[in-house]
Structures are given as structure tokens and as C-alpha cells.
Design a protein around this motif. Structure first.
Motif, PDB file in Angstrom:
ATOM      1  N   LEU A  87       3.484 -10.608  -3.132  1.00  0.00           N
ATOM      2  CA  LEU A  87       2.172 -11.247  -3.023  1.00  0.00           C
ATOM      3  C   LEU A  87       2.238 -12.448  -2.087  1.00  0.00           C
ATOM      4  O   LEU A  87       1.348 -12.641  -1.245  1.00  0.00           O
ATOM      5  N   GLN A  88       3.286 -13.250  -2.191  1.00  0.00           N
ATOM      6  CA  GLN A  88       3.435 -14.405  -1.316  1.00  0.00           C
ATOM      7  C   GLN A  88       3.623 -13.976   0.135  1.00  0.00           C
ATOM      8  O   GLN A  88       3.060 -14.588   1.053  1.00  0.00           O
ATOM      9  N   HIS A  89       4.390 -12.910   0.355  1.00  0.00           N
ATOM     10  CA  HIS A  89       4.630 -12.426   1.717  1.00  0.00           C
ATOM     11  C   HIS A  89       3.340 -11.925   2.344  1.00  0.00           C
ATOM     12  O   HIS A  89       3.067 -12.187   3.527  1.00  0.00           O
ATOM     13  N   ASP A  90       2.517 -11.230   1.573  1.00  0.00           N
ATOM     14  CA  ASP A  90       1.262 -10.713   2.110  1.00  0.00           C
ATOM     15  C   ASP A  90       0.296 -11.839   2.456  1.00  0.00           C
ATOM     16  O   ASP A  90      -0.514 -11.711   3.380  1.00  0.00           O
ATOM     17  N   LEU A  91       0.366 -12.931   1.725  1.00  0.00           N
ATOM     18  CA  LEU A  91      -0.537 -14.058   1.993  1.00  0.00           C
ATOM     19  C   LEU A  91      -0.217 -14.738   3.314  1.00  0.00           C
ATOM     20  O   LEU A  91      -1.042 -15.505   3.830  1.00  0.00           O
TER      21      LEU A  91
ATOM     22  N   THR B  78      -2.784 -14.000   5.719  1.00  0.00           N
ATOM     23  CA  THR B  78      -4.120 -14.417   5.324  1.00  0.00           C
ATOM     24  C   THR B  78      -4.355 -15.856   5.763  1.00  0.00           C
ATOM     25  O   THR B  78      -3.433 -16.685   5.714  1.00  0.00           O
ATOM     26  N   ASP B  79      -5.570 -16.140   6.207  1.00  0.00           N
ATOM     27  CA  ASP B  79      -5.919 -17.512   6.566  1.00  0.00           C
ATOM     28  C   ASP B  79      -6.178 -18.280   5.280  1.00  0.00           C
ATOM     29  O   ASP B  79      -7.310 -18.383   4.808  1.00  0.00           O
ATOM     30  N   VAL B  80      -5.090 -18.798   4.679  1.00  0.00           N
ATOM     31  CA  VAL B  80      -5.199 -19.483   3.399  1.00  0.00           C
ATOM     32  C   VAL B  80      -6.059 -20.737   3.520  1.00  0.00           C
ATOM     33  O   VAL B  80      -6.808 -21.081   2.608  1.00  0.00           O
ATOM     34  N   ALA B  81      -5.967 -21.419   4.660  1.00  0.00           N
ATOM     35  CA  ALA B  81      -6.773 -22.633   4.852  1.00  0.00           C
ATOM     36  C   ALA B  81      -8.264 -22.307   4.794  1.00  0.00           C
ATOM     37  O   ALA B  81      -9.059 -23.058   4.200  1.00  0.00           O
ATOM     38  N   GLU B  82      -8.649 -21.177   5.381  1.00  0.00           N
ATOM     39  CA  GLU B  82     -10.057 -20.775   5.343  1.00  0.00           C
ATOM     40  C   GLU B  82     -10.505 -20.474   3.912  1.00  0.00           C
ATOM     41  O   GLU B  82     -11.627 -20.800   3.509  1.00  0.00           O
ATOM     42  N   VAL B  83      -9.608 -19.854   3.127  1.00  0.00           N
ATOM     43  CA  VAL B  83      -9.929 -19.557   1.736  1.00  0.00           C
ATOM     44  C   VAL B  83     -10.176 -20.842   0.959  1.00  0.00           C
ATOM     45  O   VAL B  83     -11.160 -20.967   0.220  1.00  0.00           O
ATOM     46  N   TRP B  84      -9.291 -21.826   1.129  1.00  0.00           N
ATOM     47  CA  TRP B  84      -9.450 -23.079   0.379  1.00  0.00           C
ATOM     48  C   TRP B  84     -10.660 -23.869   0.855  1.00  0.00           C
ATOM     49  O   TRP B  84     -11.307 -24.568   0.068  1.00  0.00           O
TER      50      TRP B  84
ATOM     51  N   VAL C 197      -5.208 -15.287  -3.348  1.00  0.00           N
ATOM     52  CA  VAL C 197      -4.849 -16.702  -3.515  1.00  0.00           C
ATOM     53  C   VAL C 197      -5.095 -17.137  -4.948  1.00  0.00           C
ATOM     54  O   VAL C 197      -4.261 -17.798  -5.580  1.00  0.00           O
ATOM     55  N   LEU C 198      -6.251 -16.741  -5.489  1.00  0.00           N
ATOM     56  CA  LEU C 198      -6.618 -17.142  -6.846  1.00  0.00           C
ATOM     57  C   LEU C 198      -5.650 -16.554  -7.871  1.00  0.00           C
ATOM     58  O   LEU C 198      -5.210 -17.237  -8.805  1.00  0.00           O
ATOM     59  N   ILE C 199      -5.299 -15.281  -7.710  1.00  0.00           N
ATOM     60  CA  ILE C 199      -4.389 -14.623  -8.653  1.00  0.00           C
ATOM     61  C   ILE C 199      -2.996 -15.249  -8.585  1.00  0.00           C
ATOM     62  O   ILE C 199      -2.348 -15.471  -9.617  1.00  0.00           O
ATOM     63  N   LEU C 200      -2.524 -15.549  -7.370  1.00  0.00           N
ATOM     64  CA  LEU C 200      -1.208 -16.180  -7.223  1.00  0.00           C
ATOM     65  C   LEU C 200      -1.180 -17.534  -7.924  1.00  0.00           C
ATOM     66  O   LEU C 200      -0.238 -17.837  -8.671  1.00  0.00           O
TER      67      LEU C 200
END
Length: 249
Positions: free
Chosen positions: A227-231, A234-240, A197-200
Motif C-alpha cells: 500500500l505504501q509503495h503504491d502511494l 499518488t499525488d499525496v499532497a493533492e489528497v491532503w 491515504v485514508l485507509i493507510l
């Protein structure tokens, strides 16, 4: 001998292709190069293809990620000062004394969230950026030179006898520079892995690369489909939610 079957999950590396599409002309100089009339020839690989060094991309991404995390309230060690990038536990500032900066196997030091992804003098980097190589065939293109003059910053006038020439890529040719990012698994699997997420986000904040950006060179946009497809997995909400805990109360 390294046996792939014996590697643990901590050593799994995922690779993602990224593409920089140059919207203007690009000037990434090669210091000490010869064989050109330019004072600053554009950098090429051994096959003569134009390229953007991976070290330059990684450095810019790290800088953008540092700005983001500082804005979220995280304490970030001072790069590229090697002495200040390593935070020893015996004399650590109060803002560095937190569980998120503890890495198993490194009992004497704290490592900020940036160091945990991009590395520091003690902790190896989790990410490797390949050089971005131009995929178009430019064999028929002639050398493109752009004149410039050195400006005296104090007097705000052009210096005499300071004319120089930059070599650039063709202007407005929508050249595609392609390479890969390799990301190793997190050293702290119990926490959300925020690296992708950070790199994107960091890449999305880079609008130009190379020299003479203020003169309109090096402006670009990114194609980051892999990279976007792999995310999506990923639980992006949990990351943020994890990154939002930056400021200590």
C-alpha cells in the motif's frame, strides 16, 4: 456473463496485501464455538488456522478514519445507525449540502466521505477486507488458556463465582496474520482519490485488536509495504489539500 474486457475503469479493483504482526498474545473470541475448555475460544477458519475477521479490521479502520475526518472539519453521518447514515436531499442538514457529498447516480441522497469509501445502506462499499489468517504453523502448540474474573463495575470488586478462561495465541511469538484489502476505483474521478491515504492512516492508528486489550492482549504493528509503495504514484499532497477543505467557512 462478465467479460473483463468490457469492464470500465470505474470497476477496476486493486488488491494490497497487509500483515498484522502480533507483539503480545491475541484473543479474538469465537462465540458459540465448542471443542475447547475455554469459555471464549479463539476464532479459527475451516482449516484450523487462527484468524482476525476482516469485518473487525474494517470496522476499526472506519472508526479511525471517521475520527480523522471529523478532526479536519468534515461532517460524517452517524454509523452504525442505518437511519442516520443515509442523508436525504429533501431534508439534509446544512453541513451536508455540499458538492463533495454528491455521487453521480444517487440523485436523492448525500454521502459523506466515509460512506463513499466504506459504504452505507444505499451506497455500496468501495473496499473489501479479507480475513487476516495466521501464516505460521501452530500445529505443535498446545491450547493456551488465560484466566480472568468478572469485575462488578459499580462495586469495583470481583464477582463471586465468575472465573472464566480465554484462549489466546502464543505470547510474544511475533505471529504474522496476513490478508488482502481490495479497493475499487473512485465513483468521482474528477476529485482526488483519498481512499488509500485514508485507509493507510487508519491502519496506522490501530495498535491492538481483539479482546482484553487493556490487559495487554492483541497489541500489534503493521507491515503495509504494498500500500505504501503504491502511494508513491499518488499525488499525496493533492489528497491532503482536498481533505484540508473540510470545514465550511
Amino acid at each position: 456473463m462478465i467479460r473483463l474486457s468490457e469492464l470500465s475503469n470505474a470497476n477496476i479493483v486493486k488488491s494490497y496485501t497487509i500483515t498484522a504482526v502480533i507483539d503480545s498474545a491475541l484473543c479474538v473470541g469465537a462465540g458459540g464455538s465448542s471443542g475447547s475448555l475455554a469459555d471464549k475460544p479463539i476464532v479459527r477458519n475451516s482449516e484450523g488456522n487462527l484468524l482476525i475477521p476482516g469485518s473487525q479490521v474494517k470496522g476499526r479502520v472506519r472508526h479511525e478514519c471517521e475520527k480523522l475526518l471529523r478532526g479536519l472539519g468534515w461532517e460524517i453521518s452517524e454509523s452504525p445507525n442505518a437511519g442516520r447514515m443515509v442523508i436525504r436531499r429533501d431534508n439534509a442538514p446544512a453541513k451536508f449540502i455540499r458538492d463533495e457529498y454528491i455521487i453521480p447516480g444517487y440523485e436523492d441522497t448525500y454521502h459523506c466521505l466515509i460512506s463513499q469509501v466504506f459504504g452505507d445502506p444505499v451506497l455500496p462499499s468501495r473496499v473489501i477486507f479479507d480475513d487476516l489468517v495466521c501464516v505460521e504453523d501452530l500445529e505443535d502448540w498446545e491450547e493456551i488458556l488465560r484466566p480472568g474474573v468478572t469485575i462488578n463495575r459499580r462495586r469495583r470488586v470481583a464477582e463471586e463465582r465468575k472465573l472464566y478462561f480465554l484462549e489466546t495465541s502464543p505470547a510474544n511469538a511475533q505471529l504474522h496474520f496476513q490478508g488482502e484489502i481490495h479497493i475499487q476505483s473512485s465513483l468521482t474521478p474528477e476529485r482526488p482519490d483519498y481512499a488509500k491515504v485514508l485507509i493507510l492512516v487508519g491502519l496506522r492508528q490501530i495498535y491492538a485488536l481483539g479482546g482484553s486489550k487493556s490487559a495487554g492482549l492483541g497489541w500489534l504493528h503493521w507491515q503495509l509495504d504494498e500500500l505504501q509503495h503504491d502511494l508513491r504514484n499518488t499525488d499525496v499532497a493533492e489528497v491532503w489539500q482536498f481533505l484540508a477543505k473540510g470545514e465550511m467557512k
